[in-house]
Design an enzyme around this catalytic site. Structure first.
Site, PDB file in Angstrom:
ATOM      1  N   LYS A 296       0.824  -1.210   0.000  1.00 32.52           N
ATOM      2  CA  LYS A 296       0.000   0.000   0.000  1.00 32.52           C
ATOM      3  C   LYS A 296       0.857   1.258   0.000  1.00 32.52           C
ATOM      4  O   LYS A 296       0.545   2.223  -0.694  1.00 32.52           O
ATOM      5  CB  LYS A 296      -0.978  -0.003   1.181  1.00 32.52           C
ATOM      6  CG  LYS A 296      -2.042  -1.080   1.034  1.00 32.52           C
ATOM      7  CD  LYS A 296      -3.235  -0.886   1.953  1.00 32.52           C
ATOM      8  CE  LYS A 296      -4.285  -1.966   1.661  1.00 32.52           C
ATOM      9  NZ  LYS A 296      -5.404  -1.974   2.600  1.00 32.52           N
TER      10      LYS A 296
ATOM     11  N   LYS B 279      -8.656 -11.242  -7.193  1.00 30.40           N
ATOM     12  CA  LYS B 279      -9.676 -11.332  -6.157  1.00 30.40           C
ATOM     13  C   LYS B 279     -10.729 -10.237  -6.336  1.00 30.40           C
ATOM     14  O   LYS B 279     -10.384  -9.104  -6.663  1.00 30.40           O
ATOM     15  CB  LYS B 279      -8.928 -11.140  -4.839  1.00 30.40           C
ATOM     16  CG  LYS B 279      -9.681 -11.274  -3.584  1.00 30.40           C
ATOM     17  CD  LYS B 279      -8.710 -11.099  -2.409  1.00 30.40           C
ATOM     18  CE  LYS B 279      -8.671  -9.650  -1.957  1.00 30.40           C
ATOM     19  NZ  LYS B 279      -9.737  -9.272  -1.043  1.00 30.40           N
TER      20      LYS B 279
ATOM     21  N   LYS C 114     -12.898  -4.451  -3.062  1.00 32.54           N
ATOM     22  CA  LYS C 114     -13.525  -3.139  -3.159  1.00 32.54           C
ATOM     23  C   LYS C 114     -12.621  -2.159  -3.862  1.00 32.54           C
ATOM     24  O   LYS C 114     -13.073  -1.157  -4.396  1.00 32.54           O
ATOM     25  CB  LYS C 114     -13.984  -2.627  -1.805  1.00 32.54           C
ATOM     26  CG  LYS C 114     -12.931  -2.568  -0.746  1.00 32.54           C
ATOM     27  CD  LYS C 114     -13.587  -2.074   0.531  1.00 32.54           C
ATOM     28  CE  LYS C 114     -12.592  -1.927   1.657  1.00 32.54           C
ATOM     29  NZ  LYS C 114     -12.131  -3.184   2.232  1.00 32.54           N
TER      30      LYS C 114
HETATM   31  P1  ATP Z   1      -9.281  -4.206   0.066  1.00 30.83           P
HETATM   32  O1  ATP Z   1      -9.246  -4.314  -1.433  1.00 30.83           O
HETATM   33  O2  ATP Z   1      -9.247  -2.800   0.572  1.00 30.83           O
HETATM   34  O3  ATP Z   1      -8.321  -5.129   0.764  1.00 30.83           O
HETATM   35  P2  ATP Z   1     -11.384  -6.123   0.355  1.00 30.83           P
HETATM   36  O4  ATP Z   1     -12.445  -6.067  -0.692  1.00 30.83           O
HETATM   37  O5  ATP Z   1     -10.325  -7.171   0.229  1.00 30.83           O
HETATM   38  O6  ATP Z   1     -10.735  -4.693   0.447  1.00 30.83           O
HETATM   39  P3  ATP Z   1     -11.382  -6.356   3.190  1.00 30.83           P
HETATM   40  O7  ATP Z   1     -11.975  -5.293   4.039  1.00 30.83           O
HETATM   41  O8  ATP Z   1      -9.900  -6.459   3.038  1.00 30.83           O
HETATM   42  O9  ATP Z   1     -12.067  -6.252   1.744  1.00 30.83           O
HETATM   43  O10 ATP Z   1     -11.901  -7.757   3.663  1.00 30.83           O
HETATM   44  C1  ATP Z   1     -12.966  -7.971   4.576  1.00 30.83           C
HETATM   45  C2  ATP Z   1     -13.166  -9.478   4.712  1.00 30.83           C
HETATM   46  O11 ATP Z   1     -13.653 -10.023   3.488  1.00 30.83           O
HETATM   47  C3  ATP Z   1     -11.884 -10.248   5.023  1.00 30.83           C
HETATM   48  O12 ATP Z   1     -12.203 -11.299   5.926  1.00 30.83           O
HETATM   49  C4  ATP Z   1     -11.457 -10.803   3.695  1.00 30.83           C
HETATM   50  O13 ATP Z   1     -10.687 -11.997   3.811  1.00 30.83           O
HETATM   51  C5  ATP Z   1     -12.802 -11.067   3.017  1.00 30.83           C
HETATM   52  N1  ATP Z   1     -12.723 -10.938   1.561  1.00 30.83           N
HETATM   53  C6  ATP Z   1     -12.418  -9.820   0.876  1.00 30.83           C
HETATM   54  N2  ATP Z   1     -12.451 -10.031  -0.449  1.00 30.83           N
HETATM   55  C7  ATP Z   1     -12.776 -11.349  -0.609  1.00 30.83           C
HETATM   56  C8  ATP Z   1     -12.961 -12.202  -1.757  1.00 30.83           C
HETATM   57  N3  ATP Z   1     -12.829 -11.739  -2.980  1.00 30.83           N
HETATM   58  N4  ATP Z   1     -13.286 -13.482  -1.551  1.00 30.83           N
HETATM   59  C9  ATP Z   1     -13.433 -13.963  -0.287  1.00 30.83           C
HETATM   60  N5  ATP Z   1     -13.269 -13.232   0.827  1.00 30.83           N
HETATM   61  C10 ATP Z   1     -12.947 -11.938   0.681  1.00 30.83           C
HETATM   62 MG    MG Z   2      -8.426  -7.099   1.559  1.00 26.21          MG
END
Ligand code: ATP
Ligand code: MG
Length: 335
Positions: A112, A196, A199
């Site tokens: 990051k 993956k 967001k």
């Molecule tokens: P960022 O891109 O900012 O990391 P994110 O979409 O990965 O955001 P997080 O807030 O990091 O979201 O994750 C919240 C929860 O959702 C965590 O437990 C993470 O493991 C799970 N998670 C996030 N994206 C996925 C995905 N694509 N598939 C399964 N689990 C996910």
């Molecule tokens: Mg994440």
């Protein structure tokens, strides 16, 4: 029952289907076997400086999505991180136990901060893993259901806990089990099945947002990128068929059907059939989810009461743990 704890940052708009399938759905299932605490990680989200008015709204929306997914405040403790000041307090103590080099080795920080440059990177982002360690240690948590992406932070939490116990005496904090509770399936971006669903995915066209117009979600599913296979083979094989496997995982999660059963139904028939039916299934799942979330959001005073009650129950656990740690560190108690 062993205690577990997990949280997510309040996000802009809504959570996505990956958050639901990979995390929220697991949380709901874990409520039966664990003494569970689930929180909205608003302090963590300050590392990227959200707009203050938006943050309050996002915090409620995130809590409403936990509830809509089935987090049950009569069985679990649901709270907002900043409502329990002990998180920030223990976080400071743990920062003072962390080496600068040790924190610099966290790969999430390296990723990051290299994107944002050193002026755009806050000290908060650097200290994030120590706040996460505080979240866990404050509740004497035995297990932490986090995804693979948090493994390194969980290892740091264990290292810090062991260090604190060595310096300040056995039993100052409880060392959490390294065992990561089997997280849910990983969901890939619909436009780019090798990345993956996230967001922060660029464009966001391959993301299904939990609170967006279901028509848009249907469009995203129907437009999913799949492989070019003239036999239209449908089978669960993430290495050879990442796009199709991703659709099968989602199909199974939103309908409760077995993956093999779904694969058998659509094998060889053309991917359009699978996508159209999956789009319908996603919409059928989203509609009642959104209805439940709006019910909670329509009555913010009631929602705030649920969160206040959760904060009381969380503090009842956290305050004595922090007292114990303060005492061991030699901080003078208030007379
Ligand atoms: P960022 O891109 O900012 O990391 P994110 O979409 O990965 O955001 P997080 O807030 O990091 O979201 O994750 C919240 C929860 O959702 C965590 O437990 C993470 O493991 C799970 N998670 C996030 N994206 C996925 C995905 N694509 N598939 C399964 N689990 C996910
Ligand atoms: Mg994440």
């Amino acid at each position: 029952r062993p205690r577990i704890l997990s949280g997510m940052q309040p996000t802009d708009g809504s959570l996505h289907l990956g958050n639901y399938i990979g995390a929220l759905r697991q949380w709901v299932a874990l409520q039966d076997d664990f003494d569970a605490l689930y929180f909205v990680a608003d302090l963590h989200s300050l590392t990227v400086n959200p707009d203050p008015a938006a943050l309050r709204e996002r915090t409620r929306r995130t809590a409403a999505q936990y509830l809509a997914a089935g987090v049950d405040p009569s069985r679990s403790i649901l709270f907002v991180q900043s409502h329990v000041p002990e998180h920030a307090q223990l976080g400071w103590l743990l920062q003072c136990q962390t080496g600068f080099g040790e924190a610099s080795r966290m790969t999430q920080f390296k990723d990051k901060s290299s994107k944002q440059g050193s002026e755009g990177t806050t000290v908060g982002l650097f200290a994030y893993p120590m706040l996460m360690a505080a979240d866990i240690l404050l509740y004497d948590s035995a297990l932490v259901p986090v995804g693979e992406d948090q493994r390194q932070h969980l290892e740091l939490t264990r290292d810090l806990a062991e260090r604190v116990n060595t310096r300040f005496g056995a039993g100052t904090v409880v060392v959490p089990d390294a065992h990561i509770v089997k997280a849910g399936a990983k969901i890939q971006d619909l436009q780019n099945p090798s990345a993956k669903m996230s967001k922060s995915s660029s464009g966001g066209k391959g993301v299904v947002w939990l609170l967006e117009d279901p028509k848009k979600a249907a469009k995203a599913v129907k437009g999913a990128v799949t492989d070019a296979d003239e036999t239209y083979a449908v089978r669960f094989d993430p290495a050879a068929k990442p796009g199709i496997s991703n659709l099968l995982t989602i199909f199974s999660a939103v309908t409760g059907r077995e993956i093999d059963d779904i694969a058998a139904e659509y094998d060889g028939r053309g991917y359009g059939y699978l996508k159209v039916d999956l789009a319908d299934a996603v919409v059928a799942w989203l509609a009642p989810f959104q209805e439940r979330a709006s019910t909670y959001l329509a009555d913010p005073a009631e929602l705030d009461k649920v969160l206040a009650d959760g904060a009381d129950r969380a503090r009842a656990i956290a305050a004595p743990v922090l007292d114990r740690v303060y005492e061991r560190f030699g901080l003078l108690p208030v007379a």
